[in-house]
Design a protein around this motif. Structure first.
Motif, short mmCIF file in Angstrom:
data_model
loop_
_atom_site.label_atom_id
_atom_site.label_comp_id
_atom_site.label_asym_id
_atom_site.label_seq_id
_atom_site.Cartn_x
_atom_site.Cartn_y
_atom_site.Cartn_z
N ASP A 568 0.85 -1.18 -0.04
CA ASP A 568 -0.06 -0.17 -0.24
C ASP A 568 0.76 1.28 -0.10
N GLN A 569 2.10 1.12 0.12
CA GLN A 569 3.13 2.48 0.28
C GLN A 569 4.49 2.44 -0.27
N ILE A 570 4.72 1.16 -0.97
CA ILE A 570 5.89 1.19 -1.72
C ILE A 570 5.51 1.02 -3.17
N ALA A 571 6.00 1.67 -3.96
CA ALA A 571 5.95 1.71 -5.63
C ALA A 571 7.20 1.75 -6.15
N ILE A 572 7.48 1.21 -7.19
CA ILE A 572 8.90 1.26 -8.29
C ILE A 572 8.41 1.56 -9.61
N ASP A 573 8.81 2.59 -10.04
CA ASP A 573 8.71 3.05 -11.33
C ASP A 573 9.95 2.84 -12.27
N SER A 574 9.84 2.55 -13.43
CA SER A 574 11.14 2.38 -14.21
C SER A 574 10.77 2.75 -15.64
N GLY A 575 11.81 2.80 -16.48
CA GLY A 575 11.86 3.23 -17.88
C GLY A 575 13.08 2.85 -18.73
N LEU A 576 12.97 2.65 -19.96
CA LEU A 576 14.06 2.34 -20.67
C LEU A 576 13.84 2.98 -22.02
N THR A 577 14.91 3.52 -22.87
CA THR A 577 14.69 3.97 -24.30
C THR A 577 15.73 3.51 -24.79
N TYR A 578 15.44 3.20 -26.24
CA TYR A 578 16.63 2.92 -27.20
C TYR A 578 16.41 3.51 -28.27
N LEU A 579 17.45 4.35 -29.00
CA LEU A 579 17.36 4.94 -30.35
C LEU A 579 18.34 4.50 -31.37
N HIS A 580 17.78 4.57 -32.52
CA HIS A 580 18.91 4.27 -33.67
C HIS A 580 18.35 5.05 -34.84
N GLY A 581 19.20 5.97 -35.42
CA GLY A 581 18.74 6.82 -36.59
C GLY A 581 19.80 7.21 -37.63
N LYS A 582 19.69 7.18 -38.79
CA LYS A 582 20.64 7.35 -39.85
C LYS A 582 20.10 8.45 -41.03
N ASN A 583 21.03 9.02 -41.42
CA ASN A 583 20.93 9.48 -42.60
C ASN A 583 21.05 8.57 -43.90
N SER A 584 19.83 8.25 -44.58
CA SER A 584 19.73 7.11 -45.71
C SER A 584 20.64 7.46 -46.71
N GLN A 585 21.03 8.74 -47.03
CA GLN A 585 21.84 8.72 -48.31
C GLN A 585 23.47 8.51 -47.93
N THR A 586 23.82 9.09 -46.73
CA THR A 586 25.31 8.96 -46.36
C THR A 586 25.50 7.69 -45.46
N ASP A 587 24.63 7.20 -44.79
CA ASP A 587 24.66 5.97 -43.86
C ASP A 587 25.18 6.51 -42.49
N ASP A 588 25.49 7.91 -42.13
CA ASP A 588 25.77 8.27 -40.90
C ASP A 588 24.77 8.44 -39.96
N TYR A 589 25.01 8.24 -38.68
CA TYR A 589 24.24 8.39 -37.79
C TYR A 589 23.82 9.99 -37.82
N ILE A 590 22.58 10.39 -37.07
CA ILE A 590 22.00 11.70 -37.06
C ILE A 590 22.52 12.17 -35.65
N GLU A 591 22.83 13.36 -35.38
CA GLU A 591 23.16 14.31 -34.23
C GLU A 591 22.21 14.06 -33.14
N SER A 592 20.99 14.12 -33.42
CA SER A 592 20.23 14.33 -32.44
C SER A 592 19.79 12.95 -31.65
N LEU A 593 20.23 11.79 -31.95
CA LEU A 593 20.25 10.45 -31.30
C LEU A 593 20.56 10.73 -29.83
N SER A 594 20.10 9.83 -28.84
CA SER A 594 20.47 9.92 -27.42
C SER A 594 21.02 8.20 -27.34
#
Length: 696
Positions: A568-594
C-alpha cells in the motif's frame, strides 16, 4: 561523506518499511489520467493509440522542478537541453527544435531560430508555476495540429480559477523555493475568488538566479531575474456555456559582464498573450461540445552586447542591438459529436485552425575605434529577413468503438494550406527570396485492441509535416572572409511517416507499456556545405553553406515503462529508451540521437510524507555522425527527494546528483569534434532544491 551515507541509508530504510493503514490509490489515479493531445478533446490516457508522457502538477512539486528542462528527468523518449535562465529545448525520440509544436492553453507558442547545440533561441521562456499538466505526444501529430508536429507536440495546461477554487469561495497560497543548480530563489503567490457565478484567479512568480554551473564550477557567470503573471477570469454565460479570458505575461532579464566595456551582454525576453475561450455543452445537430478560441501573442527578444575586437584597421569596440520578434494572431474551433450507428459508436472531433505569424529579426551594429572615432552608426546587419506566415488547417478525427470494451479505432485526416512571404528589405539582394506556398494532407490511423481484461494491443500510423522555417529558407549572413550562409527559397516541406506498435497492461498491482516505433523523415532539412571559395588570407578558404533537403532520415527504437506497487505504500517506477537513426543517403548516424538510457524510482508514501530514491543512467555513446565526432562515456546518478504535509503547509526537498558524479549528457555535445574539452559541458555536481508552500 556523512550527507551521502545518511541519505542512502534513509532511502534503503524507506524501501524496507512495512505497511500502514494508508491506501495506495496511485494506480487508480494513473489509470484515469485525462489528456487532450490524442484527440484535442478530453480522453483517457489508456484510450490513446500513440505514446504520451504526462507530467502533472503533483509530479512537478514532488520532484522540485522549476522549468521544462527539469520537468522531464524521468520520462522515456524525451531529452531536454538548456538550463534555468537560458534557452531550453525538448527533443522527442531524436527529433526536436521547431519540429515539435508547443501549445499552451490552446494557443501556439512562438517558434524560434537556431542558436547552436540544438537549441532554439526564443523557446523555453515560460514559467511552470501554476501549470496543471504537461503532455508530450511522441511521434507525428500533424493530423490534429498541423505544421511543426513532425516529431511530436508539447501541450501545457495551466490552472483555471475553478481548478483552484473547487467548491470554495476563495483560495490563496504562497510559496518560496530554492534551487541549488542555479542558486535560484523564487517566491510565488496565487489568489482566486468566486464572484457569484463567476470566478477569477491571479498567479505571480518572481525568480532570481545565476548561471547553471558545470561540475568544476568554471563557467562564466551571469545573473537572471524573471517575472511571470497569469490573470484568468471565468464568466458563466449560462448553465451550459462559459467564457474564459486569459492574460499571460512573462519577462526574463539576463546580464553578463565578463569584462567591463569590452565583453558585456544584457538580454531581455518578453512574452505577452491574451486569449478568449468560449465553451458550450448545449448539444445541437452539429456538435455536443464546442470550443472556440481567439488569441494574440507578442514575443520579443532583445540582446544588447558590447564586444571588443580587432581587424586589419586596428582594435575597436562594437555595440550590438540584436532582436527576434514574433507576433501571432490565431483562432481555434474544435467540436465533437457522439453518434451511434447501429452497434457502432462514433465520436467525431473536427474543427478549424488559423494562425498568422509576423516574424522579424532586426540586427544593428555601432562601432568605435579605441580612440573614440565612430566607424559604424547603428548599421543594419544581415541574418534573415522577416516573414509573414499564414497557416490554415481543417481536421477531423473519428474515434470509433467497433466492439465495446474490445476494439476501438481512431482515424483522422487534416488538410493544411500555408504561405510564407519574406519581408522586403533593402539589406538583402532582390530576387534571392521567394514566396513559399504549399498544401499538405496528414492522415492518421490508430487501433486499441483489448486482448484480455487489463491487457491491450495498440498500434498507430501517423503522418507529419513541417513547413520550411523562416530562419532556414531565408538565412543570409556570414562572417567575412570565413563563412557565408545563403538562402534557399526552394526548400520543400519535411514529411514524416511514423509507425508504432505497443502492448499496455493495467493490473491490480502493476502497469506497464512496451512500444516499438519506426519513423521515416523525407526531405529532412539540414545545413550543408555547398562550396568553398579562395580568400585574401593565404591557406584560408571561405565556406559557403545552405540549408537543403536531405532525401531521407530514419529513426527507430523502443520504449519500456513499468510501475509496481509492492504494497500500500511502496511503488517502483522504471523506464528504458533505445534509439537508432541514420541519414539514408550517407549512412551516417544523425546528431540528435540519445544513447540507451533509463531510470528507476522507488517511492515510499505514508499519510503525511513520502520519500523517493531515483537512479538515472545512460550507456556510452558511440553512434557518432563521423569518426571525427565526439563520443561520450556512460554514467549513472542518484537523486533523493521527499515531501511532507502538515495541515495547510507543504514542504518539498530534493538532493540531486547525490553521489556527486561528474558526467556529460551526450545531447549537449552531439556532433562536436572528438578533441573538444568536455569540462565545460559537464552537468552540475551535488545540489539541493527545496520549496515550501502554505495554503489559506
Amino acid at each position: 561523506m556523512t550527507l551521502k551515507h545518511s541519505s542512502i541509508a534513509l532511502g534503503v530504510v524507506a524501501a524496507l518499511l512495512g505497511t500502514t493503514d494508508a491506501k495506495a490509490d496511485e494506480f487508480e489515479k494513473s489509470a484515469e489520467v485525462i489528456v487532450v493531445s490524442g484527440s484535442r478533446v478530453e480522453q483517457k490516457l489508456s484510450d490513446v493509440t500513440g505514446s504520451v508522457s504526462v507530467v502533472t502538477e503533483q509530479t512537478l512539486e514532488q520532484e522540485v522542478s522549476i522549468d521544462l528542462a527539469s520537468a522531464f528527468r524521468y520520462k522515456t523518449g524525451i531529452t531536454t537541453q538548456g538550463s534555468a535562465g537560458n534557452a531550453q529545448a525538448i527533443t522527442v525520440r531524436g527529433i526536436g527544435g521547431n519540429r515539435v509544436v508547443y501549445i499552451k492553453d490552446g494557443r501556439r507558442l512562438n517558434d524560434a531560430y537556431e542558436g547552436g547545440q540544438g537549441l532554439l533561441i526564443g523557446r523555453g521562456y515560460l514559467d511552470i508555476e501554476g501549470v496543471r499538466q504537461i503532455e508530450i505526444a511522441k511521434g507525428a501529430a500533424s493530423s490534429l495540429y498541423g505544421s511543426d508536429a513532425l516529431g511530436g507536440i508539447v501541450v501545457i495546461s495551466t490552472k483555471s480559477p475553478s481548478d483552484y477554487l473547487a467548491s470554495s469561495k476563495a483560495y490563496a497560497h504562497l510559496s518560496a523555493g530554492y534551487h541549488g543548480a542555479s542558486d535560484e530563489q523564487s517566491i510565488s503567490g496565487v489568489f482566486a475568488k468566486r464572484i457569484g457565478e463567476h470566478a477569477a484567479s491571479l498567479q505571480l512568480t518572481r525568480r532570481e538566479g545565476s548561471e547553471t554551473q558545470n561540475y568544476d564550477e568554471s563557467l562564466p557567470e551571469y545573473d537572471y531575474t524573471s517575472t511571470a503573471a497569469v490573470l484568468k477570469g471565468e464568466l458563466a454565460l449560462g448553465a451550459q456555456s462559459s467564457l474564459l479570458t486569459t492574460l499571460d505575461y512573462y519577462t526574463q532579464e539576463t546580464e553578463q559582464v565578463l569584462a567591463e566595456q569590452s565583453n558585456e551582454t544584457k538580454e531581455v525576453n518578453d512574452s505577452l498573450s491574451v486569449s478568449v475561450l468560449y465553451k458550450s455543452s448545449a448539444a445541437t445537430a452539429l456538435y455536443d461540445n464546442l470550443q472556440a478560441q481567439a488569441y494574440f501573442s507578442d514575443y520579443e527578444q532583445r540582446s544588447d552586447q558590447i564586444r571588443a575586437g580587432a581587424d586589419r584597421s586596428g582594435p575597436y569596440v562594437d555595440t550590438n542591438d540584436y532582436r527576434f520578434e514574433q507576433q501571432i494572431v490565431g483562432t481555434r474551433l474544435v467540436l465533437d459529436k457522439q453518434l451511434d450507428v447501429g452497434a457502432v459508436a462514433h465520436q467525431f472531433v473536427y474543427g478549424l485552425d488559423f494562425d498568422r505569424y509576423d516574424t522579424q529579426r532586426p540586427r544593428y551594429k555601432s562601432r568605435r575605434t579605441l580612440q573614440g572615432a565612430l566607424v559604424k552608426d547603428n548599421e543594419a546587419q544581415k541574418a534573415f529577413p522577416g516573414a509573414d506566415t499564414t497557416l490554415i488547417g481543417l481536421f477531423i478525427q473519428d474515434n470509433v468503438t467497433l466492439l465495446p470494451d474490445s476494439l476501438t479505432v481512431n482515424a483522422g485526416l487534416r488538410l493544411d494550406s500555408y504561405q510564407m512571404d519574406p519581408k522586403h528589405d533593402t539589406l538583402y539582394a532582390s530576387g534571392a527570396f521567394e514566396k513559399i506556398d504549399e498544401t499538405a494532407l496528414s492522415p492518421k490511423l490508430g487501433v486499441v485492441y483489448s486482448i484480455s481484461d487489463g491487457l491491450s494491443l495498440v498500434g498507430q500510423y501517423a503522418r507529419g509535416f513541417k513547413i520550411p522555417p523562416h530562419d532556414q529558407a531565408y538565412q543570409s549572413h556570414g562572417v567575412e572572409p570565413f563563412y557565408q550562409i545563403i538562402p534557399n527559397s526552394d526548400l520543400d516541406p519535411e514529411y514524416s511517416d511514423s509507425l508504432e506498435l505497443g502492448l499496455k497492461g493495467s493490473f491490480d498491482s502493476s502497469q506497464f507499456s512496451l512500444g516499438v516505433f519506426h519513423s521515416t523523415f523525407d526531405d529532412f532539412i539540414a545545413n550543408q556545405l555547398v562550396r568553398t571559395e579562395p580568400t585574401f588570407i593565404p591557406n584560408v578558404s571561405k565556406q559557403v553553406y545552405q540549408y537543403q533537403n536531405i532525401e531521407e532520415v530514419k529513426i527507430k527504437g523502443f520504449e519500456a515503462n513499468m510501475t509496481l506497487w509492492l504494497n500500500d505504500q511502496i511503488a517502483i517506477d522504471s523506464g528504458l529508451t533505445y534509439l537508432h537513426g541514420k541519414n539514408s543517403q550517407t549512412d551516417d548516424y544523425i546528431e540528435s540521437l540519445s544513447p540507451l538510457n533509463g531510470f528507476v524510482k522507488a517511492r515510499y508514501e505514508s499519510e503525511q510524507w513520502s520519500l523517493t530514491t531515483a537512479l538515472r543512467a545512460a550507456s556510452h555513446m558511440d553512434k557518432a555522425p563521423s569518426d571525427a565526432a565526439i563520443k561520450t562515456a556512460g554514467w549513472a546518478t542518484v537523486d533523493v527527494f521527499a515531501d511532507y504535509h502538515w495541515h495547510n503547509w507543504q514542504l518539498n526537498m530534493g538532493i540531486f546528483n547525490l553521489l556527486d558524479k561528474e558526467y556529460v549528457n551526450y545531447e549537449r555535445v552531439a556532433g562536436s569534434a572528438a578533441d573538444i574539452s568536455l569540462s565545460q559541458y559537464t552537468m552540475p555536481g551535488r545540489y539541493l532544491a527545496a520549496k515550501v508552500k502554505v495554503t489559506f
